[in-house]
Write a protein that holds these residues in place. Structure first.
Motif, PDB file in Angstrom:
ATOM      1  N   ASP A   1       4.227   7.254   2.018  1.00 56.89           N
ATOM      2  CA  ASP A   1       4.080   6.290   3.115  1.00 56.89           C
ATOM      3  C   ASP A   1       3.808   4.910   2.524  1.00 56.89           C
ATOM      4  O   ASP A   1       2.951   4.759   1.650  1.00 56.89           O
ATOM      5  CB  ASP A   1       2.926   6.701   4.036  1.00 56.89           C
ATOM      6  CG  ASP A   1       3.177   8.066   4.677  1.00 56.89           C
ATOM      7  OD1 ASP A   1       4.346   8.349   4.991  1.00 56.89           O
ATOM      8  OD2 ASP A   1       2.213   8.822   4.853  1.00 56.89           O
ATOM      9  N   LEU A   2       4.531   3.902   3.023  1.00 54.90           N
ATOM     10  CA  LEU A   2       4.426   2.539   2.493  1.00 54.90           C
ATOM     11  C   LEU A   2       4.011   1.571   3.589  1.00 54.90           C
ATOM     12  O   LEU A   2       4.384   1.729   4.763  1.00 54.90           O
ATOM     13  CB  LEU A   2       5.779   2.078   1.916  1.00 54.90           C
ATOM     14  CG  LEU A   2       6.366   2.860   0.749  1.00 54.90           C
ATOM     15  CD1 LEU A   2       7.751   2.339   0.433  1.00 54.90           C
ATOM     16  CD2 LEU A   2       5.471   2.761  -0.473  1.00 54.90           C
ATOM     17  N   VAL A   3       3.283   0.529   3.178  1.00 49.30           N
ATOM     18  CA  VAL A   3       3.043  -0.652   4.006  1.00 49.30           C
ATOM     19  C   VAL A   3       3.380  -1.860   3.142  1.00 49.30           C
ATOM     20  O   VAL A   3       2.805  -2.043   2.070  1.00 49.30           O
ATOM     21  CB  VAL A   3       1.580  -0.735   4.497  1.00 49.30           C
ATOM     22  CG1 VAL A   3       1.387  -1.994   5.325  1.00 49.30           C
ATOM     23  CG2 VAL A   3       1.211   0.486   5.305  1.00 49.30           C
ATOM     24  N   LEU A   4       4.342  -2.685   3.599  1.00 51.67           N
ATOM     25  CA  LEU A   4       4.767  -3.871   2.868  1.00 51.67           C
ATOM     26  C   LEU A   4       4.265  -5.106   3.603  1.00 51.67           C
ATOM     27  O   LEU A   4       4.644  -5.344   4.759  1.00 51.67           O
ATOM     28  CB  LEU A   4       6.302  -3.911   2.745  1.00 51.67           C
ATOM     29  CG  LEU A   4       6.959  -2.631   2.201  1.00 51.67           C
ATOM     30  CD1 LEU A   4       8.471  -2.816   2.122  1.00 51.67           C
ATOM     31  CD2 LEU A   4       6.390  -2.268   0.835  1.00 51.67           C
TER      32      LEU A   4
ATOM     33  N   SER B   1       0.864  -1.180   0.000  1.00 45.74           N
ATOM     34  CA  SER B   1       0.000   0.000   0.000  1.00 45.74           C
ATOM     35  C   SER B   1       0.897   1.224   0.000  1.00 45.74           C
ATOM     36  O   SER B   1       1.890   1.271   0.735  1.00 45.74           O
ATOM     37  CB  SER B   1      -0.909  -0.004   1.232  1.00 45.74           C
ATOM     38  OG  SER B   1      -1.670   1.197   1.294  1.00 45.74           O
ATOM     39  N   ALA B   2       0.582   2.224  -0.850  1.00 48.86           N
ATOM     40  CA  ALA B   2       1.379   3.443  -0.942  1.00 48.86           C
ATOM     41  C   ALA B   2       0.442   4.648  -0.909  1.00 48.86           C
ATOM     42  O   ALA B   2      -0.572   4.676  -1.606  1.00 48.86           O
ATOM     43  CB  ALA B   2       2.203   3.456  -2.225  1.00 48.86           C
TER      44      ALA B   2
ATOM     45  N   LYS C   1      -3.630  10.693  -0.067  1.00 44.06           N
ATOM     46  CA  LYS C   1      -4.163  10.106  -1.299  1.00 44.06           C
ATOM     47  C   LYS C   1      -3.559   8.718  -1.526  1.00 44.06           C
ATOM     48  O   LYS C   1      -2.356   8.534  -1.435  1.00 44.06           O
ATOM     49  CB  LYS C   1      -3.842  11.012  -2.488  1.00 44.06           C
ATOM     50  CG  LYS C   1      -4.346  10.462  -3.807  1.00 44.06           C
ATOM     51  CD  LYS C   1      -3.962  11.384  -4.961  1.00 44.06           C
ATOM     52  CE  LYS C   1      -4.430  10.810  -6.295  1.00 44.06           C
ATOM     53  NZ  LYS C   1      -4.033  11.689  -7.421  1.00 44.06           N
ATOM     54  N   LEU C   2      -4.410   7.737  -1.790  1.00 42.39           N
ATOM     55  CA  LEU C   2      -3.960   6.370  -2.006  1.00 42.39           C
ATOM     56  C   LEU C   2      -3.382   6.244  -3.411  1.00 42.39           C
ATOM     57  O   LEU C   2      -4.076   6.463  -4.408  1.00 42.39           O
ATOM     58  CB  LEU C   2      -5.126   5.388  -1.816  1.00 42.39           C
ATOM     59  CG  LEU C   2      -4.762   3.893  -1.870  1.00 42.39           C
ATOM     60  CD1 LEU C   2      -3.825   3.527  -0.726  1.00 42.39           C
ATOM     61  CD2 LEU C   2      -6.026   3.038  -1.796  1.00 42.39           C
ATOM     62  N   LEU C   3      -2.074   5.911  -3.487  1.00 42.42           N
ATOM     63  CA  LEU C   3      -1.413   5.737  -4.780  1.00 42.42           C
ATOM     64  C   LEU C   3      -1.566   4.311  -5.304  1.00 42.42           C
ATOM     65  O   LEU C   3      -1.681   4.098  -6.502  1.00 42.42           O
ATOM     66  CB  LEU C   3       0.080   6.080  -4.645  1.00 42.42           C
ATOM     67  CG  LEU C   3       0.400   7.483  -4.129  1.00 42.42           C
ATOM     68  CD1 LEU C   3       1.901   7.659  -3.956  1.00 42.42           C
ATOM     69  CD2 LEU C   3      -0.151   8.535  -5.097  1.00 42.42           C
ATOM     70  N   PHE C   4      -1.554   3.336  -4.399  1.00 43.67           N
ATOM     71  CA  PHE C   4      -1.699   1.932  -4.808  1.00 43.67           C
ATOM     72  C   PHE C   4      -2.050   1.118  -3.580  1.00 43.67           C
ATOM     73  O   PHE C   4      -1.549   1.373  -2.483  1.00 43.67           O
ATOM     74  CB  PHE C   4      -0.402   1.417  -5.438  1.00 43.67           C
ATOM     75  CG  PHE C   4      -0.503  -0.019  -5.918  1.00 43.67           C
ATOM     76  CD1 PHE C   4      -1.097  -0.318  -7.132  1.00 43.67           C
ATOM     77  CD2 PHE C   4      -0.017  -1.068  -5.145  1.00 43.67           C
ATOM     78  CE1 PHE C   4      -1.199  -1.620  -7.571  1.00 43.67           C
ATOM     79  CE2 PHE C   4      -0.120  -2.378  -5.580  1.00 43.67           C
ATOM     80  CZ  PHE C   4      -0.716  -2.650  -6.804  1.00 43.67           C
TER      81      PHE C   4
END
Length: 274
Positions: free
Chosen positions: A234-237, A205-206, A212-215
């Protein structure tokens, strides 16, 4: 007057009387005063999956690697130590699989990008030195020619023959050809993130700095995604061990574990995890 035992006192328990994983997580969540929606928002694990895990249904997790990651993340969110729950999950689902020998892949990825990065500073310095040297050499030869033309007896030097002058042109040096850039320069005024799934799939999730949600989705093995923002990404892996990460053109060598969930934030300049 004697009091008889309740029906519950006559029940027999198995040797392993630990609560199921889902029940332990559910009770810890309730004791922490959290709702399923709040746990989902803080862990980025979707609500239907949280419900399924609390019912001991791990089929919606997408495999053992993701199930361990979700258990670890939810346990930390509700205040439980995830290690015993992961151990219990492995015991109930055939044990933890042997890790894939991914070291050669990561070594290859560390070495491969290096030749693609031309050293523009060194190339520019070399070009400037070559041009200055050529100009100085030409001026030096031009100034020394009249002195060397005098005759040994001190008489005036004879006029140079036209044929001789034509036969000795001034040395010239071809201009250096510009080299082609193998990799486009990363914009300095933006945050640029590149994610590549190396040896396994990973949910990512980016988000941009304004939320704003990029992906938000699954990155399959061999796929890559690139994100940019003016200030922060901001990232969630979901399966951080399978991800190769480039931030502002620089490869990060952080060693994440398979199934590990990581939350990261990056800004412009030299990358520093948030």
């Amino acid at each position: 007057m004697s009091i008889g035992n309740s029906p519950e006192d006559d029940r027999t328990f198995p040797a392993d009387d630990r609560d199921p994983i889902g029940r332990a997580l559910q009770q810890a969540r309730i004791a922490s005063g959290l709702t399923v929606e709040e746990v989902s928002a803080s862990t980025r694990v979707r609500i239907p999956i949280v419900h399924a895990i609390e019912e001991d249904d791990f089929s919606r997790c997408g495999g053992d690697v993701y199930a361990r990651g979700h258990i670890r993340t939810i346990a930390r969110a509700v205040g439980l130590d995830p290690a015993p729950l992961i151990e219990q999950y492995d015991a109930e689902h055939g044990g933890r699989p042997a890790p894939t020998p991914a070291a050669p892949l990561f070594e290859a990825e560390r070495i491969r990008p290096e030749p693609r990065r031309p050293n523009w500073t060194a190339a520019m310095v070399a070009a400037i030195v070559a041009v200055v040297g050529f100009v100085g050499f030409t001026m030096f030869n031009g100034n020394e020619a009249p002195k060397g033309s005098a005759v040994a007896d001190g008489g005036p030097a004879p006029a140079p023959d036209k044929a001789t002058s034509a036969a000795k042109p001034k040395p010239s040096k071809p201009a250096p050809k510009p080299t082609e850039s193998a990799i486009a320069a990363v914009p300095q005024d933006k945050v640029t993130i590149k994610l590549s799934a190396i040896d396994d799939k990973s949910w990512i999730s980016a988000k941009a700095h304004d939320g704003k949600l990029l992906f938000d989705g699954l990155l399959l093995k061999g796929e890559s995604k690139t994100f940019q923002d003016d200030e922060r990404v901001d990232l969630v892996l979901g399966n951080a061990g399978a991800i190769e990460l480039y931030v502002n053109g620089k490869k990060l060598d952080d060693k994440f574990e398979s199934g590990q969930v990581e939350r990261l934030s990056y800004t412009k300049g030299d990358p520093e995890a948030g």
